[in-house]
Every structure is written in C-alpha cells, then in structure tokens.
Design a protein around this motif. Structure first.
Motif, PDB file in Angstrom:
ATOM      1  N   THR A  85     -38.324  -0.201 -29.173  1.00 41.23           N
ATOM      2  CA  THR A  85     -38.376   1.062 -29.905  1.00 41.23           C
ATOM      3  C   THR A  85     -37.163   1.178 -30.824  1.00 41.23           C
ATOM      4  OG1 THR A  85     -37.249   2.137 -28.057  1.00 41.23           O
ATOM      5  CG2 THR A  85     -39.661   2.234 -28.097  1.00 41.23           C
ATOM      6  N   GLY A  86     -36.773   0.065 -31.426  1.00 40.51           N
ATOM      7  CA  GLY A  86     -35.561   0.005 -32.243  1.00 40.51           C
ATOM      8  C   GLY A  86     -35.667   0.762 -33.542  1.00 40.51           C
ATOM      9  N   ALA A  87     -34.840   0.345 -34.509  1.00 37.29           N
ATOM     10  CA  ALA A  87     -34.706   1.092 -35.753  1.00 37.29           C
ATOM     11  C   ALA A  87     -36.024   1.229 -36.498  1.00 37.29           C
ATOM     12  CB  ALA A  87     -33.667   0.402 -36.636  1.00 37.29           C
ATOM     13  N   SER A  88     -36.917   0.286 -36.348  1.00 36.11           N
ATOM     14  CA  SER A  88     -38.209   0.336 -37.023  1.00 36.11           C
ATOM     15  C   SER A  88     -39.189  -0.516 -36.246  1.00 36.11           C
ATOM     16  CB  SER A  88     -38.087  -0.191 -38.456  1.00 36.11           C
ATOM     17  OG  SER A  88     -37.853  -1.594 -38.440  1.00 36.11           O
ATOM     18  N   PRO A  89     -40.502  -0.295 -36.422  1.00 39.06           N
ATOM     19  CA  PRO A  89     -41.481  -1.172 -35.755  1.00 39.06           C
ATOM     20  C   PRO A  89     -41.288  -2.628 -36.145  1.00 39.06           C
ATOM     21  CG  PRO A  89     -42.553   0.803 -36.592  1.00 39.06           C
ATOM     22  CD  PRO A  89     -41.155   0.822 -37.129  1.00 39.06           C
ATOM     23  N   GLN A  90     -40.928  -2.869 -37.403  1.00 38.96           N
ATOM     24  CA  GLN A  90     -40.741  -4.245 -37.854  1.00 38.96           C
ATOM     25  C   GLN A  90     -39.602  -4.930 -37.091  1.00 38.96           C
ATOM     26  OE1 GLN A  90     -41.057  -1.570 -39.745  1.00 38.96           O
ATOM     27  NE2 GLN A  90     -42.264  -1.964 -41.604  1.00 38.96           N
ATOM     28  N   ALA A  91     -38.476  -4.217 -36.981  1.00 35.43           N
ATOM     29  CA  ALA A  91     -37.333  -4.781 -36.270  1.00 35.43           C
ATOM     30  C   ALA A  91     -37.654  -4.972 -34.789  1.00 35.43           C
ATOM     31  CB  ALA A  91     -36.115  -3.872 -36.432  1.00 35.43           C
ATOM     32  N   GLY A  92     -38.364  -3.995 -34.220  1.00 32.82           N
ATOM     33  CA  GLY A  92     -38.749  -4.115 -32.821  1.00 32.82           C
ATOM     34  C   GLY A  92     -39.643  -5.310 -32.572  1.00 32.82           C
ATOM     35  N   LEU A  93     -40.587  -5.565 -33.479  1.00 33.39           N
ATOM     36  CA  LEU A  93     -41.497  -6.691 -33.303  1.00 33.39           C
ATOM     37  C   LEU A  93     -40.759  -8.013 -33.418  1.00 33.39           C
ATOM     38  CD1 LEU A  93     -44.368  -7.641 -32.836  1.00 33.39           C
ATOM     39  CD2 LEU A  93     -44.762  -7.534 -35.311  1.00 33.39           C
ATOM     40  N   VAL A  94     -39.807  -8.093 -34.339  1.00 32.62           N
ATOM     41  CA  VAL A  94     -39.006  -9.321 -34.468  1.00 32.62           C
ATOM     42  C   VAL A  94     -38.249  -9.597 -33.167  1.00 32.62           C
ATOM     43  CG1 VAL A  94     -37.010 -10.358 -35.623  1.00 32.62           C
ATOM     44  CG2 VAL A  94     -38.797  -9.242 -36.976  1.00 32.62           C
ATOM     45  N   ALA A  95     -37.616  -8.554 -32.611  1.00 34.67           N
ATOM     46  CA  ALA A  95     -36.871  -8.714 -31.359  1.00 34.67           C
ATOM     47  C   ALA A  95     -37.799  -9.096 -30.212  1.00 34.67           C
ATOM     48  CB  ALA A  95     -36.128  -7.421 -31.035  1.00 34.67           C
ATOM     49  N   GLN A  96     -38.964  -8.454 -30.158  1.00 37.07           N
ATOM     50  CA  GLN A  96     -39.927  -8.751 -29.104  1.00 37.07           C
ATOM     51  C   GLN A  96     -40.411 -10.190 -29.189  1.00 37.07           C
ATOM     52  OE1 GLN A  96     -40.875  -6.792 -26.654  1.00 37.07           O
ATOM     53  NE2 GLN A  96     -42.528  -8.025 -25.787  1.00 37.07           N
ATOM     54  N   ARG A  97     -40.675 -10.672 -30.385  1.00 36.60           N
ATOM     55  CA  ARG A  97     -41.204 -12.020 -30.545  1.00 36.60           C
ATOM     56  C   ARG A  97     -40.169 -13.079 -30.202  1.00 36.60           C
ATOM     57  NH1 ARG A  97     -45.850 -14.022 -32.610  1.00 36.60           N
ATOM     58  NH2 ARG A  97     -46.582 -12.127 -31.564  1.00 36.60           N
ATOM     59  N   ARG A  98     -38.888 -12.775 -30.368  1.00 38.84           N
ATOM     60  CA  ARG A  98     -37.843 -13.726 -29.967  1.00 38.84           C
ATOM     61  C   ARG A  98     -37.962 -14.030 -28.484  1.00 38.84           C
ATOM     62  NH1 ARG A  98     -33.344 -11.294 -29.749  1.00 38.84           N
ATOM     63  NH2 ARG A  98     -32.052 -13.132 -29.515  1.00 38.84           N
ATOM     64  N   ILE A  99     -38.332 -13.019 -27.699  1.00 39.49           N
ATOM     65  CA  ILE A  99     -38.440 -13.205 -26.253  1.00 39.49           C
ATOM     66  C   ILE A  99     -39.769 -13.858 -25.884  1.00 39.49           C
ATOM     67  CG2 ILE A  99     -38.396 -12.018 -24.025  1.00 39.49           C
ATOM     68  CD1 ILE A  99     -36.862  -9.739 -25.569  1.00 39.49           C
ATOM     69  N   SER A 100     -40.863 -13.362 -26.428  1.00 42.08           N
ATOM     70  CA  SER A 100     -42.176 -13.904 -26.070  1.00 42.08           C
ATOM     71  C   SER A 100     -42.352 -15.346 -26.543  1.00 42.08           C
ATOM     72  CB  SER A 100     -43.292 -13.021 -26.637  1.00 42.08           C
ATOM     73  OG  SER A 100     -43.198 -12.904 -28.035  1.00 42.08           O
ATOM     74  N   GLU A 101     -41.587 -15.734 -27.551  1.00 44.73           N
ATOM     75  CA  GLU A 101     -41.658 -17.118 -28.038  1.00 44.73           C
ATOM     76  C   GLU A 101     -41.239 -18.110 -26.953  1.00 44.73           C
ATOM     77  OE1 GLU A 101     -42.272 -20.338 -30.638  1.00 44.73           O
ATOM     78  OE2 GLU A 101     -42.911 -18.256 -30.818  1.00 44.73           O
ATOM     79  N   ILE A 102     -40.394 -17.666 -26.024  1.00 42.33           N
ATOM     80  CA  ILE A 102     -39.942 -18.573 -24.957  1.00 42.33           C
ATOM     81  C   ILE A 102     -41.132 -19.090 -24.152  1.00 42.33           C
ATOM     82  CG2 ILE A 102     -38.585 -18.778 -22.837  1.00 42.33           C
ATOM     83  CD1 ILE A 102     -36.771 -16.539 -23.985  1.00 42.33           C
ATOM     84  N   VAL A 103     -42.004 -18.177 -23.690  1.00 44.38           N
ATOM     85  CA  VAL A 103     -43.103 -18.624 -22.837  1.00 44.38           C
ATOM     86  C   VAL A 103     -44.109 -19.444 -23.643  1.00 44.38           C
ATOM     87  CG1 VAL A 103     -42.798 -16.729 -21.209  1.00 44.38           C
ATOM     88  CG2 VAL A 103     -44.448 -16.487 -23.069  1.00 44.38           C
TER      89      VAL A 103
END
Length: 275
Positions: A85-103
């Motif tokens: 729920t960061g500064a923007s949906p775009q920024a939040g999605l980038v941060a989220q994908r950094r983590i999900s990319e691991i699996v």
C-alpha cells in the motif's frame, strides 16, 4: 571440500559441497525475516542457477531458531515505498513483484530444491518452503499463511498456487482463510512435508535424498523437474505424455544414458559427465 560464500552475500551463506549448494538464510536475530537485502539476494541466487549446471541440488535452510518468519515488517514500516500500500499502486506492484519473483525463479531453475524447515515458516517463509521440491520438517516447524492476519489476502507469493496442489483445496482453504498454523506432525499427515525429524537431525535427514538425486543423470534430473512443473498444469494426459516422450528421447541420446546402463548391468555407481 566445502567452499563458502562463493558470492559475497550479506544475508545468505552459500556452502558448495561438490554439486550441492547448502544455502542458509542468515538473519537469525530477526528469525530470518526477509528484508530488502535478503529478498534481493534470494532473487539473485536463484536467478543465477538457471544456467549453472555445476550445481545439481540446492538445500535451503535458516540459521538460528527459524526457517523464515516472513517479510520484515519493521523494515517495511520504515520504507513506505516497499509496502503493498505504498506511495502508489505502481510502486507497490514493483515492490511486490521483487518478492514474488523469488518463487518463480525457484521453480524456473532446473535444480531440485530441498527445504529444511524448523521453527517458524510464516508468510513469505511459508512461500519459500512451498516453492521447494522437497520439504523436510524439524519437530519445531510451524507454518502459516500469515498475510491474512495483517489485513492482506492470504493469496500471496505463490501460496494460492502451490498449497492446494500439495494438500488439496479443502486443507488449503482452511489454512489460508484462517491463517492458522500447521505443525510438523499434521504437515506430514497431509503430505506437505516428506518426513519429520528432530531439528538437530535435519541435515542428516537430507543426506539420503541428496545422495539418491546425485546418482541420477544430470540431464535426467533437470528434465524431471521441468516435466513435473509442466505436468501439474497440463491440459491433458496427451500433453503430459508428449513432454515425457521428449525427455526420454533427449536423455537416450546422451553418453550418460550409456553410462547409466553400464553401471546398472555392472552393479556399480554411475560416473556421469553431463554429456
């Protein structure tokens, strides 16, 4: 011979023992919670494996009292740009994908991954265990989809994909909709882990799995992981069999196949060259 930290990671210890990488998440004071550095290093490590055929098997574990307690919420609270729920949906999605990319990289890499789970394996730590190929639990292991307990959906970092395929929709629904913990004994009963052993015996328990995988041909092992991944989502029996047929014909053309046959007939250990 053991070679430690071939790559200069800060939160991962990588010990190379022949064709096996023993990878330890090393933030014991934080129960190996995934901060920015650990996320980046896990992503980097598993990304490198795709073309590194010198590594045949990966063992993933946590230092100290836990496998991995999930995302480091203290760090994320101080970094609003990292939060979903960061500064923007775009920024939040980038941060989220950094983590999900691991699996996704864990499933994409051709090496089988054995997770040794002890203590908490929560949220993102649960996802790492689920994305592995084989899970062995210590008696202290406690796993849960923690996301739903902090105001998020339980469907995160691949959990909604892996968990129902491993334990069925009913048990997955229970665990994901409540966020309740599953202990080691029940995890073994429902097929989530292969076996449960005392925490101090986890490395010993992994040894037979590793030994047996190392007596398979390198190509055969890599193609088996790839075919298993694809067969889980295959649209038909015909699609799965087509992949299996391809694997057998490819493997049958190798020197390792001839070595495997010779070793079997000669009742000796095969000496594969990955050729």
């Amino acid at each position: 011979m053991t070679e430690k930290n071939a790559t200069a990671y800060k939160t991962l210890i990588v010990e190379k023992r022949g064709g096996v990488d023993w990878v330890t998440m090393n933030r014991p004071d934080a129960l190996n919670a995934m901060n920015r550095a650990l996320v980046d290093e896990l992503q980097d490590y598993f990304g490198r494996l795709y073309t590194d055929h010198s590594v045949r098997v990966v063992v993933l574990r946590g230092a100290g009292r836990a496998f991995c307690a999930g995302l480091d919420l203290k760090e994320r609270a101080n970094r609003p740009e990292d939060a979903a729920t960061g500064a923007s949906p775009q920024a939040g999605l980038v941060a989220q994908r950094r983590i999900s990319e691991i699996v996704m990289r864990m499933r994409r890499c051709p090496q089988p991954i054995v997770s040794l789970v002890h203590g908490p394996a929560c949220g993102g730590g649960f996802a790492l265990a689920l994305a592995s190929d084989i899970r062995i639990a210590g008696e202290s292991a406690r796993m849960n989809a923690a996301f739903i307990r902090i105001g998020l959906s339980a469907c995160d970092i691949g959990v909604s994909y892996f968990l129902p395929r491993l334990v069925g929709v009913s048990v997955a629904s229970e665990l994901m909709m409540t966020g309740r913990f599953i202990d080691a004994a029940r995890a073994e009963r429902v097929g989530l882990v292969s076996e449960v052993v005392p925490d101090e015996k986890l490395a010993d328990a992994a040894a037979p799995y590793i030994e047996e995988m190392l007596t398979t041909s390198p190509l055969g092992l890599r193609l088996t992981k790839e075919c298993l991944n694809m067969s889980v989502d295959a649209g038909s029996l015909e699609a799965a069999v087509a992949m299996e047929d391809r694997n057998q014909i490819l493997c049958a053309q190798t020197n390792d196949f001839r070595e495997g046959i010779g070793a079997f007939l000669g009742k000796r250990r095969p000496e594969y060259t990955d050729s």
